[in-house]
Design a protein around this motif. Structure first.
Motif, mmCIF file in Angstrom:
data_model
loop_
_atom_site.group_PDB
_atom_site.id
_atom_site.type_symbol
_atom_site.label_atom_id
_atom_site.label_comp_id
_atom_site.label_asym_id
_atom_site.label_seq_id
_atom_site.Cartn_x
_atom_site.Cartn_y
_atom_site.Cartn_z
ATOM 1 N N LEU A 26 50.311 35.292 57.548
ATOM 2 C CA LEU A 26 48.829 35.858 57.735
ATOM 3 C C LEU A 26 48.683 35.441 59.079
ATOM 4 O O LEU A 26 49.287 34.840 59.917
ATOM 5 C CB LEU A 26 47.893 34.803 56.824
ATOM 6 C CG LEU A 26 47.889 35.067 55.221
ATOM 7 C CD1 LEU A 26 47.071 33.875 54.792
ATOM 8 C CD2 LEU A 26 47.360 36.330 54.930
ATOM 9 N N PHE A 70 43.170 33.833 60.755
ATOM 10 C CA PHE A 70 42.759 34.011 59.428
ATOM 11 C C PHE A 70 41.747 32.904 58.994
ATOM 12 O O PHE A 70 42.333 31.844 59.011
ATOM 13 C CB PHE A 70 44.025 34.080 58.487
ATOM 14 C CG PHE A 70 43.939 34.466 56.999
ATOM 15 C CD1 PHE A 70 43.434 36.112 56.570
ATOM 16 C CD2 PHE A 70 43.743 33.480 56.102
ATOM 17 C CE1 PHE A 70 43.209 36.052 55.512
ATOM 18 C CE2 PHE A 70 43.307 33.861 54.822
ATOM 19 C CZ PHE A 70 43.067 34.839 54.391
ATOM 20 N N LEU A 107 40.179 36.013 53.188
ATOM 21 C CA LEU A 107 40.199 37.558 52.787
ATOM 22 C C LEU A 107 39.083 38.188 52.171
ATOM 23 O O LEU A 107 38.166 37.923 51.569
ATOM 24 C CB LEU A 107 41.453 37.674 51.585
ATOM 25 C CG LEU A 107 41.946 39.083 51.381
ATOM 26 C CD1 LEU A 107 42.694 39.620 52.770
ATOM 27 C CD2 LEU A 107 42.967 39.064 50.198
ATOM 28 N N ILE A 138 41.999 43.939 50.572
ATOM 29 C CA ILE A 138 43.269 44.047 50.672
ATOM 30 C C ILE A 138 43.688 45.342 50.059
ATOM 31 O O ILE A 138 43.082 45.899 48.949
ATOM 32 C CB ILE A 138 44.245 42.976 50.185
ATOM 33 C CG1 ILE A 138 45.768 43.383 50.182
ATOM 34 C CG2 ILE A 138 43.786 42.897 48.525
ATOM 35 C CD1 ILE A 138 46.601 42.146 49.943
ATOM 36 N N TYR A 152 44.183 40.092 42.570
ATOM 37 C CA TYR A 152 44.268 38.421 42.713
ATOM 38 C C TYR A 152 44.724 38.058 41.706
ATOM 39 O O TYR A 152 44.474 38.089 40.362
ATOM 40 C CB TYR A 152 43.048 37.927 43.303
ATOM 41 C CG TYR A 152 43.307 36.617 43.567
ATOM 42 C CD1 TYR A 152 43.737 36.027 44.518
ATOM 43 C CD2 TYR A 152 42.638 35.623 42.427
ATOM 44 C CE1 TYR A 152 44.143 34.615 44.654
ATOM 45 C CE2 TYR A 152 42.872 34.411 42.453
ATOM 46 C CZ TYR A 152 43.652 33.944 43.554
ATOM 47 O OH TYR A 152 43.831 32.423 43.826
ATOM 48 N N ILE A 168 47.345 33.987 48.059
ATOM 49 C CA ILE A 168 47.499 33.473 49.390
ATOM 50 C C ILE A 168 48.142 32.124 48.998
ATOM 51 O O ILE A 168 47.414 31.134 48.122
ATOM 52 C CB ILE A 168 46.113 33.131 49.971
ATOM 53 C CG1 ILE A 168 45.546 34.548 49.990
ATOM 54 C CG2 ILE A 168 46.135 32.337 50.976
ATOM 55 C CD1 ILE A 168 45.930 35.512 51.078
ATOM 56 N N LEU A 225 50.745 35.353 52.599
ATOM 57 C CA LEU A 225 50.355 36.496 51.666
ATOM 58 C C LEU A 225 51.526 36.765 50.566
ATOM 59 O O LEU A 225 52.543 37.150 51.471
ATOM 60 C CB LEU A 225 49.909 37.629 52.205
ATOM 61 C CG LEU A 225 49.658 38.866 51.325
ATOM 62 C CD1 LEU A 225 48.320 38.772 50.405
ATOM 63 C CD2 LEU A 225 49.577 40.083 52.083
ATOM 64 N N LEU A 238 44.978 44.321 55.614
ATOM 65 C CA LEU A 238 44.094 43.153 55.205
ATOM 66 C C LEU A 238 43.108 43.386 56.085
ATOM 67 O O LEU A 238 42.857 43.473 57.300
ATOM 68 C CB LEU A 238 44.848 41.991 55.609
ATOM 69 C CG LEU A 238 46.194 41.659 55.012
ATOM 70 C CD1 LEU A 238 46.605 40.249 55.467
ATOM 71 C CD2 LEU A 238 46.085 41.639 53.486
ATOM 72 N N TYR A 273 39.846 40.826 56.919
ATOM 73 C CA TYR A 273 39.857 39.369 56.740
ATOM 74 C C TYR A 273 38.797 38.655 57.760
ATOM 75 O O TYR A 273 38.439 39.400 58.793
ATOM 76 C CB TYR A 273 41.059 38.555 56.996
ATOM 77 C CG TYR A 273 41.618 38.795 58.341
ATOM 78 C CD1 TYR A 273 41.342 37.817 59.310
ATOM 79 C CD2 TYR A 273 42.497 39.990 58.903
ATOM 80 C CE1 TYR A 273 41.986 37.767 60.741
ATOM 81 C CE2 TYR A 273 42.806 39.940 60.166
ATOM 82 C CZ TYR A 273 42.548 38.935 61.130
ATOM 83 O OH TYR A 273 43.390 38.933 62.372
#
Length: 204
Positions: A62, A66, A69, A72, A87, A108, A113, A126, A128
């Motif tokens: 990541l 970060f 999130l 995605i 997810y 995650i 990731l 991504l 984020y």
């Protein structure tokens, strides 16, 4: 305001010039930024990164900044259908191993990731939330110092007075710091949802 201006005004408010305090200002800044990162998820903290998949690879690092999130997507390198992975918890992904799946899942795990199944010739996009860029002599400005320098100043005053064991004054500045953070959140909500509501028009 920039790094130097924020440090100077905070020391002025606190009426401190002694080395015991001035030598710790960068450490105080890191604490203020840590306190600010936790409650804030504003538009100014949103960033986007594209990762090109590697055949048979499921884990990708990541971004260093970060902080959470927001969205995605996976899309073919040459263009084509965009897919939104689902997810899964790490345990759920483990239970999928060895099977054949048409849908793409992610998790995650330990600052990485995981995409399952592994993708070939795909871009993993991504969106984020990023941590604040640390204010320092080498990076004298960031979006918070430019738009809301009071948040930095009030936060530094909290840490200075907490360090010198002046609890009453620290609590006073803490109230102003929290008020500043709340104001940033409110302003972000207003900006995000400003304008008139969308309306449907039916042609006859």
């Amino acid at each position: 305001m920039n790094y130097t201006e924020i440090i100077d005004i905070a020391l002025g408010y606190a009426d401190r010039t002694d080395t015991e305090v001035t030598s710790r200002m960068d450490s105080f800044l890191r604490i203020v930024e840590s306190r600010t990162n936790r409650p804030l998820n504003t538009q100014k903290m949103v960033s986007r990164v594209s990762i090109e998949s590697v055949t048979d690879q499921e884990y990708y690092g990541l971004p260093a900044d970060f902080d959470g999130l927001r969205d995605i997507e996976v899309s073919p390198v040459g263009g084509g259908k965009i897919t939104t992975p689902k997810y899964h918890s790490p345990e759920q992904l483990n239970n999928r191993e060895g099977g054949t799946f048409n849908d793409i899942a992610y998790a995650i795990i330990d600052d990485q990731l995981r995409i399952h199944p592994a993708q070939t010739e795909q871009f993993i996009q991504l969106v984020y939330y990023q941590n604040l860029p640390e204010l320092s002599p080498g990076t004298p400005n960031n979006w918070l110092s430019d738009l809301y320098p009071d948040c930095y100043v009030f936060g530094l005053c909290v840490e200075i007075n907490a360090f010198v064991k002046d609890a009453e004054t620290a609590n006073m500045w803490d109230a102003r710091f929290k008020e500043s953070v709340a104001s940033i959140q409110s302003n972000d909500r207003d900006t995000r949802w400003s304008g008139t509501a969308l309306q449907m028009r039916i042609e006859r």
